[in-house]
Design an enzyme around this catalytic site. Sequence first.
Site, PDB file in Angstrom:
ATOM      1  NE  ARG A  26      10.532  82.811  -2.846  1.00 58.19           N
ATOM      2  CZ  ARG A  26      10.243  81.681  -3.490  1.00 58.19           C
ATOM      3  NH1 ARG A  26      10.948  81.311  -4.525  1.00 58.19           N
ATOM      4  NH2 ARG A  26       9.289  80.917  -3.053  1.00 58.19           N
ATOM      5  NE  ARG A  53      16.062  78.970  -7.357  1.00 58.11           N
ATOM      6  CZ  ARG A  53      14.954  78.238  -7.439  1.00 58.11           C
ATOM      7  NH1 ARG A  53      15.032  76.968  -7.781  1.00 58.11           N
ATOM      8  NH2 ARG A  53      13.782  78.775  -7.199  1.00 58.11           N
ATOM      9  NE  ARG A  81      20.139  76.050  -3.233  1.00 57.61           N
ATOM     10  CZ  ARG A  81      20.251  74.789  -3.627  1.00 57.61           C
ATOM     11  NH1 ARG A  81      21.426  74.202  -3.591  1.00 57.61           N
ATOM     12  NH2 ARG A  81      19.202  74.122  -4.053  1.00 57.61           N
ATOM     13  CG  ASP A  92      10.932  78.515   2.118  1.00 58.61           C
ATOM     14  OD1 ASP A  92      11.172  78.958   0.994  1.00 58.61           O
ATOM     15  OD2 ASP A  92       9.881  77.897   2.401  1.00 58.61           O
ATOM     16  CE1 TYR A 132       4.161  74.991  -1.060  1.00 56.15           C
ATOM     17  CE2 TYR A 132       3.169  76.850   0.096  1.00 56.15           C
ATOM     18  CZ  TYR A 132       3.799  76.323  -1.018  1.00 56.15           C
ATOM     19  OH  TYR A 132       4.060  77.130  -2.091  1.00 56.15           O
TER      20      TYR A 132
HETATM   21  O1  CP3 Z   1      12.470  87.171  -0.512  1.00 56.97           O
HETATM   22  C1  CP3 Z   1      13.575  86.708  -0.175  1.00 56.97           C
HETATM   23  O2  CP3 Z   1      14.614  86.876  -0.857  1.00 56.97           O
HETATM   24  C2  CP3 Z   1      13.696  85.991   1.147  1.00 56.97           C
HETATM   25  C3  CP3 Z   1      13.732  84.574   1.084  1.00 56.97           C
HETATM   26  C4  CP3 Z   1      12.475  83.778   0.753  1.00 56.97           C
HETATM   27  C5  CP3 Z   1      12.539  82.500   0.153  1.00 56.97           C
HETATM   28  N1  CP3 Z   1      11.284  81.982   0.133  1.00 56.97           N
HETATM   29  C6  CP3 Z   1      13.758  81.836  -0.305  1.00 56.97           C
HETATM   30  C7  CP3 Z   1      13.684  80.668  -1.196  1.00 56.97           C
HETATM   31  C8  CP3 Z   1      11.138  84.053   1.020  1.00 56.97           C
HETATM   32  C9  CP3 Z   1      10.499  85.296   1.602  1.00 56.97           C
HETATM   33  C10 CP3 Z   1      10.397  82.906   0.628  1.00 56.97           C
HETATM   34  C11 CP3 Z   1       8.936  82.778   0.805  1.00 56.97           C
HETATM   35  C12 CP3 Z   1       8.232  81.615   0.269  1.00 56.97           C
HETATM   36  N2  CP3 Z   1       8.645  80.316   0.213  1.00 56.97           N
HETATM   37  C13 CP3 Z   1       6.909  81.655  -0.194  1.00 56.97           C
HETATM   38  C14 CP3 Z   1       6.016  82.872  -0.198  1.00 56.97           C
HETATM   39  C15 CP3 Z   1       6.362  83.839  -1.250  1.00 56.97           C
HETATM   40  C16 CP3 Z   1       5.990  83.463  -2.636  1.00 56.97           C
HETATM   41  O3  CP3 Z   1       6.893  83.319  -3.455  1.00 56.97           O
HETATM   42  O4  CP3 Z   1       4.785  83.333  -2.886  1.00 56.97           O
HETATM   43  C17 CP3 Z   1       6.565  80.357  -0.593  1.00 56.97           C
HETATM   44  C18 CP3 Z   1       5.240  79.917  -1.190  1.00 56.97           C
HETATM   45  C19 CP3 Z   1       7.672  79.509  -0.321  1.00 56.97           C
HETATM   46  C20 CP3 Z   1       7.750  78.040  -0.498  1.00 56.97           C
HETATM   47  C21 CP3 Z   1       8.854  77.656  -1.390  1.00 56.97           C
HETATM   48  N3  CP3 Z   1      10.200  77.797  -1.123  1.00 56.97           N
HETATM   49  C22 CP3 Z   1       8.763  77.063  -2.670  1.00 56.97           C
HETATM   50  C23 CP3 Z   1       7.456  76.743  -3.366  1.00 56.97           C
HETATM   51  C24 CP3 Z   1      10.067  76.845  -3.118  1.00 56.97           C
HETATM   52  C25 CP3 Z   1      10.524  76.135  -4.358  1.00 56.97           C
HETATM   53  C26 CP3 Z   1      10.276  76.945  -5.565  1.00 56.97           C
HETATM   54  C27 CP3 Z   1      11.478  76.970  -6.457  1.00 56.97           C
HETATM   55  O5  CP3 Z   1      11.544  77.957  -7.191  1.00 56.97           O
HETATM   56  O6  CP3 Z   1      12.283  76.034  -6.445  1.00 56.97           O
HETATM   57  C28 CP3 Z   1      10.949  77.358  -2.160  1.00 56.97           C
HETATM   58  C29 CP3 Z   1      12.421  77.374  -2.254  1.00 56.97           C
HETATM   59  C30 CP3 Z   1      13.116  78.683  -2.076  1.00 56.97           C
HETATM   60  N4  CP3 Z   1      12.807  79.619  -1.117  1.00 56.97           N
HETATM   61  C31 CP3 Z   1      14.246  79.131  -2.797  1.00 56.97           C
HETATM   62  C32 CP3 Z   1      14.616  80.375  -2.255  1.00 56.97           C
HETATM   63  C33 CP3 Z   1      15.788  81.239  -2.628  1.00 56.97           C
HETATM   64  C34 CP3 Z   1      14.956  78.375  -3.905  1.00 56.97           C
HETATM   65  C35 CP3 Z   1      15.864  77.383  -3.233  1.00 56.97           C
HETATM   66  C36 CP3 Z   1      17.140  77.094  -3.966  1.00 56.97           C
HETATM   67  O7  CP3 Z   1      18.122  77.867  -3.840  1.00 56.97           O
HETATM   68  O8  CP3 Z   1      17.197  76.053  -4.607  1.00 56.97           O
END
Ligand code: CP3
Length: 340
Positions: free
Chosen positions: A23, A27, A36, A72, A149
Amino acid sequence: MNDRFLRACAGEKVSPVPVWLMRQAGRYLPAYQAVRNQTDFLTLCKTPELAAEVTIQPVDILGVDAAILFSDILIPLEPMGIKLTFLEGAGPVLIPPVRTMEDLNRLRTISPKDDVPFVLETIKILRQELKDKVPLIGFAGAPFTLLTYMVEGGTTRTFLYTKRMLFEAPDMFAKLMDLLTEVTISYLKAQADAGAQAVQLFDTWGGILSRRDYLAAVKPYVSRILSELKESGIPRIYFVLDGGHLLEELKDLDAEVIGLDWRMDIKDALKRLGKEKVVQGNLDPFSLFLPEERLKERVYQILEQGREARAHIFNLGHGIMPAAPPEKAKLLVDLVHQLS
Ligand code: CP3
């Protein structure tokens, strides 16, 4: 190009040790917030120029040794027939949740070129822009994590519908896992064809199952994906969150690299994982809230333990927190390089 990451994936002990952060585009970075604030998260994922821009931010700002595609894991579920929304602060919402055979029969497989062209376009842009910098990692969610999910309709604490499906309707569970496996194989192959230089399969929720259930209901599908990807010729990383009890099952998976979460000591993990695998990890993401000296101690300890592995790629043991101080993330990357 800085190829430390790829050399470590190939089993070479590299100095300094390569580091990237799960990640890492997100943010906690003001530069990400600036992009964003102009758009919502899904539009950002679907706009190749912007997705490429935020992918590169941590490479320039932190000096990490690999870029990971900004997207994502839930993105390929949309063209399968799920309406996906991200509610501010509440995480993803998937409608309709898949809980009956009828729900399942409405889903379809995807053609990455037609259904998620923006992902492949982002990869192509990134390969051009990263040419002289670092390698690009593509990724997908592992089928069980995606299934949770789909079945829960979002994030869950109890995994009620998921575990009930596994125990009450194993045929439906298997059918959905088969479909998600097929989708994930074509999705990752398409990413490799577009230019991804490594892939990580995220099994965020694989660790909620006992070893017995993981072996029977998850591992065969993960194995199939990893084996199918071999022909793409790029390194494969498999990460399970909270997978300490599963290490013996990960030993014979067809992946070059195993990602370790922050709960386990690398030295203990290696005893059970064997010496064949390259390991990636595993600093507790909350370590970025420690004072500098304490952070340094922990980085040093992980590097020491990583030396026992065939090769080590430094990472956090799960995604970076949105509240993490960006200057500490930069300090972490510098410490890894200096101390190794
Ligand atoms: O690693 C990276 O920088 C690449 C981008 C990436 C994102 N999500 C961007 C993201 C990757 C590899 C993921 C994977 C992901 N997404 C996983 C597996 C990894 C882990 O963390 O266990 C999972 C379970 C998700 C599902 C997901 N996406 C959730 C549960 C959420 C919301 C959580 C939150 O913190 O709000 C997301 C949103 C998300 N994916 C964001 C980002 C940068 C936040 C979105 C925003 O900018 O508002």
